[in-house]
Scaffold this motif. Structure first.
Motif, PDB file in Angstrom:
ATOM      1  N   VAL A  46       0.840  -1.203   0.000  1.00  0.00           N
ATOM      2  CA  VAL A  46       0.000   0.000   0.000  1.00  0.00           C
ATOM      3  C   VAL A  46       0.874   1.252   0.000  1.00  0.00           C
ATOM      4  N   VAL A  47       1.925   1.249   0.831  1.00  0.00           N
ATOM      5  CA  VAL A  47       2.760   2.454   0.941  1.00  0.00           C
ATOM      6  C   VAL A  47       3.503   2.712  -0.364  1.00  0.00           C
ATOM      7  N   PHE A  48       4.061   1.647  -0.973  1.00  0.00           N
ATOM      8  CA  PHE A  48       4.774   1.842  -2.241  1.00  0.00           C
ATOM      9  C   PHE A  48       3.807   2.314  -3.322  1.00  0.00           C
ATOM     10  N   ALA A  49       2.598   1.725  -3.340  1.00  0.00           N
ATOM     11  CA  ALA A  49       1.622   2.153  -4.341  1.00  0.00           C
ATOM     12  C   ALA A  49       1.285   3.627  -4.152  1.00  0.00           C
ATOM     13  N   ALA A  50       1.126   4.051  -2.882  1.00  0.00           N
ATOM     14  CA  ALA A  50       0.785   5.454  -2.619  1.00  0.00           C
ATOM     15  C   ALA A  50       1.938   6.359  -3.037  1.00  0.00           C
ATOM     16  N   MET A  84      -7.987  13.423 -11.802  1.00  0.00           N
ATOM     17  CA  MET A  84      -9.079  12.821 -11.037  1.00  0.00           C
ATOM     18  C   MET A  84      -8.763  11.365 -10.707  1.00  0.00           C
ATOM     19  N   ALA A  85      -8.218  10.642 -11.694  1.00  0.00           N
ATOM     20  CA  ALA A  85      -7.887   9.231 -11.455  1.00  0.00           C
ATOM     21  C   ALA A  85      -6.843   9.117 -10.354  1.00  0.00           C
ATOM     22  N   ILE A  86      -5.806   9.970 -10.424  1.00  0.00           N
ATOM     23  CA  ILE A  86      -4.716   9.824  -9.461  1.00  0.00           C
ATOM     24  C   ILE A  86      -5.166  10.246  -8.070  1.00  0.00           C
ATOM     25  N   PHE A  87      -5.948  11.322  -7.992  1.00  0.00           N
ATOM     26  CA  PHE A  87      -6.461  11.755  -6.691  1.00  0.00           C
ATOM     27  C   PHE A  87      -7.333  10.659  -6.077  1.00  0.00           C
ATOM     28  N   GLY A  88      -8.268  10.120  -6.896  1.00  0.00           N
ATOM     29  CA  GLY A  88      -9.144   9.068  -6.395  1.00  0.00           C
ATOM     30  C   GLY A  88      -8.353   7.855  -5.940  1.00  0.00           C
ATOM     31  N   ARG A  89      -7.343   7.514  -6.717  1.00  0.00           N
ATOM     32  CA  ARG A  89      -6.508   6.363  -6.392  1.00  0.00           C
ATOM     33  C   ARG A  89      -5.774   6.589  -5.073  1.00  0.00           C
ATOM     34  N   PHE A  90      -5.278   7.811  -4.884  1.00  0.00           N
ATOM     35  CA  PHE A  90      -4.540   8.084  -3.653  1.00  0.00           C
ATOM     36  C   PHE A  90      -5.468   7.976  -2.437  1.00  0.00           C
ATOM     37  N   VAL A  91      -6.688   8.516  -2.571  1.00  0.00           N
ATOM     38  CA  VAL A  91      -7.628   8.422  -1.445  1.00  0.00           C
ATOM     39  C   VAL A  91      -7.953   6.962  -1.166  1.00  0.00           C
TER      40      VAL A  91
END
Lengths: 485, 100
Positions: A46-50, A84-91
């Motif tokens: 999760v941390v690496f993905a974030a 939008m995709a990246i923001f949503g993904r980060f949340v």
């Protein structure tokens, strides 16, 4: 022959999550290690993905500044790397991390099955994360299903089998019904426009005047209904209270938050980007759903005797509030609201799981009597989170509500904003009811210990609620930059 | 050749039967079959739309929906079996533990 264009960077966070899920399962089979090893693998992915998502964000802003928006489309138009995709993904990733922490006590209590629970959580996040990034509607459906199917299993995983099974079957039947309705809508949109891709549909609709748009319009309505189910907007909310009540309390917050984030980003992408030409047709429907959700959610929540059902109905009301942002065509408002609400939801259910036990179903409001003396920290943080959900000024909930209401007002839906303000006032009543029970009734029961991981989750939920309420600038700027293509 | 529009009409009828069945039937297995019927109606729509438009994408999408339907079967039947073992009934009317 055309070779498909592969851009692993665009889906690297999802790959990491899927690898993490596979890794957890394999390590469990091979070495049967301590639970903390599994937790470390999950946290690592999760941390690496974030962290990678942050890199994507920098990349995407550079591309937008350079005017090379074509770089943001990957896999021949299947996946987007827009703001939008990246923001949503980060949340989604943040909610996943805090969700695992909030549910850790429950996951540990599963014994040998805990690896499955962790893997399912990671897979659900991978699915919903691909969903917020998809441009192709079939791709979006696949992401939705990968996520939803994992959540059906998680809902039924509690050891309190009778209630958990019931929650699982209700979630499964209504969830698959909603998915079928959604994909039928997609099929009709395809029949009407000949396109699966959101951007191509927008292009087609602005270039062509459809002589008989009936098929595409029915498709639009079905897509709204299908996604309305997933975000538990009224009148499609009937599953939510039962699922919230029956599913294992440690993970409900995660399950509810992640489905709402992905569902609303998908709604925003399809309606605001793809079908903006049909605005006059879908605006009244969405406004009606928003008004009904807000009023019904707030009023029914007043009479609930179970805190989880109350939070479920408050979730219906919140779905209505976010829908006002869709009416106002404000993606920044929607994203800000989602980020704020998702963290509060995970925090609120972390409190519920601390009070009623990690796997326990049911949490009568009487269980919260005198919580302020039994566990001052729990009571205080629950109070802050509830006030944030209610939208008290100086909490993040207020800024979020103000943003979506202002956008709806400026598009001429004044009546909707008036309904929304009315519903917020009603909502105050039931949030205050819990707070009164916690602080103004006599002490009953023993002191409640708060496990370490829960403290972190509560800390983050409380701090973000207050900090983004007083100084919302950073999150607001990010949400404003997170534009769809 | 039969006009693809007829097939899309048939698909609409099948989809309606499926959704009505889901609403009126009370056996979890039958409700589940209704969902499968709805998904297959979607497949028929996609195939005939793809044929009418002369576009391969619609027919390719069918494969993905078939896979999703299969995955749903796996999870759905497992949940139904688990409930049946616990209560020896698959009627959703008996599932009324959660209310408020």
């Amino acid at each position: 022959m055309i070779t498909p264009e592969i851009s692993w960077i665009a889906i690297f966070p999802e790959l990491l999550l899927a690898l993490g899920a596979a890794g957890v399962l394999l390590v469990e089979v091979q070495w049967k290690p301590d639970k903390s090893v599994l937790g470390t693998i999950a946290a690592g992915s999760v941390v690496f993905a974030a962290a990678f998502t942050v890199l994507q964000w920098v990349d995407a802003s550079d591309a937008v500044e350079a005017g090379a928006v074509g770089d943001l489309v990957a896999f021949s138009g299947m996946v987007l790397m827009d703001g939008m995709a990246i923001f949503g993904r980060f949340v989604i990733l943040a909610v996943t991390g805090f969700g695992i922490m909030a549910g850790w006590r429950y996951i540990e209590s599963l014994g040998r099955r805990s690896a499955e629970a962790i893997a399912l959580v990671l897979l659900a996040s991978a699915g919903f994360s691909i969903m917020v990034a998809s441009n192709n509607l079939v791709m979006m459906f696949l992401g939705l299903e990968v996520g939803s199917i994992a959540l059906y299993v998680l809902a039924g995983m509690s050891r309190e089998r009778v209630r958990s099974d019931e929650a699982a079957i209700k979630y499964f039947l209504l969830g698959s019904f909603a998915s079928a309705v959604f994909i039928y809508g997609v099929a009709l949109l395809y029949a009407g426009t000949g396109q699966f891709e959101v951007l191509a549909i927008r292009q087609f609709l602005s270039d062509t005047l459809l002589l008989s748009p009936a098929v595409a319009l029915i498709g639009t309505a079905l897509v709204i209904v299908g996604l309305g189910f997933k975000v538990s907007a009224a009148p499609f909310h009937s599953w939510a209270p039962d699922v919230y009540q029956g599913a294992p309390s440690g993970l409900v917050g995660y399950m509810a938050a992640i489905a709402k984030i992905a569902g609303f980003v998908a709604i925003a992408r399809i309606l605001l980007t793809g079908l903006s030409e049909f605005e006059l047709n879908w605006l009244p429907i969405v406004a009606g759903i928003a008004a009904l959700s807000m009023l019904l959610g707030s009023m029914v929540a007043l009479v609930q005797g179970d805190v989880r059902r109350m939070l479920a109905y408050s979730g219906v009301a919140h779905a209505g509030f976010i829908m006002t942002g869709v009416v106002g065509a404000s993606t920044s408002g929607i994203l800000f609201y989602l980020a704020v609400y998702a963290l509060q939801l995970v925090g609120a259910f972390a409190v519920v799981s601390a009070v009623s036990g990690p796997a326990n179903a049911g949490s009568e409001i009487d269980d919260y009597r005198g919580l302020s003396t039994r566990s001052p920290m729990l009571a205080l943080s629950f109070a802050v989170i509830l006030l944030g959900m209610a939208g008290l000024p100086l909490t993040s909930g207020f800024i979020a509500k103000f943003g979506v209401f202002a956008s709806a007002w400026s598009t001429g839906y004044e009546w909707l904003v008036i309904v929304a303000v009315l519903a917020s006032v009603i909502a105050f009543a039931f949030y205050l009811r819990i707070i009164v029970v916690m602080f103004m009734t006599d002490d009953e029961g023993d002191d409640l210990p708060v496990p370490g991981t829960l403290r972190w989750v509560l800390g983050v939920a409380v701090v973000t609620t207050i900090v983004w309420g007083v100084l919302p600038g950073s999150l607001l700027r990010a949400a404003t930059d997170a534009l769809p293509l | 050749m039969v006009d693809p529009g007829w097939y899309m009409g048939l698909a609409a009828v099948l989809f309606t039967i499926g959704s009505l069945g889901l609403l009126v039937r009370r056996n979890a297995l039958v409700m589940f079959m209704c969902i499968e019927l709805m998904l297959n109606a979607v497949n028929l729509t996609l195939i005939s739309a793809g044929r009418a438009l002369g576009d391969i994408n619609g027919q390719v999408a069918v494969f993905f929906i078939l896979v999703v339907a299969a995955a749903e079967v796996v999870v759905g039947l497992a949940i139904i079996v688990s409930i049946f073992r616990l209560r020896s009934t698959a009627s959703v009317d008996e599932l009324s533990e959660l209310r408020g």
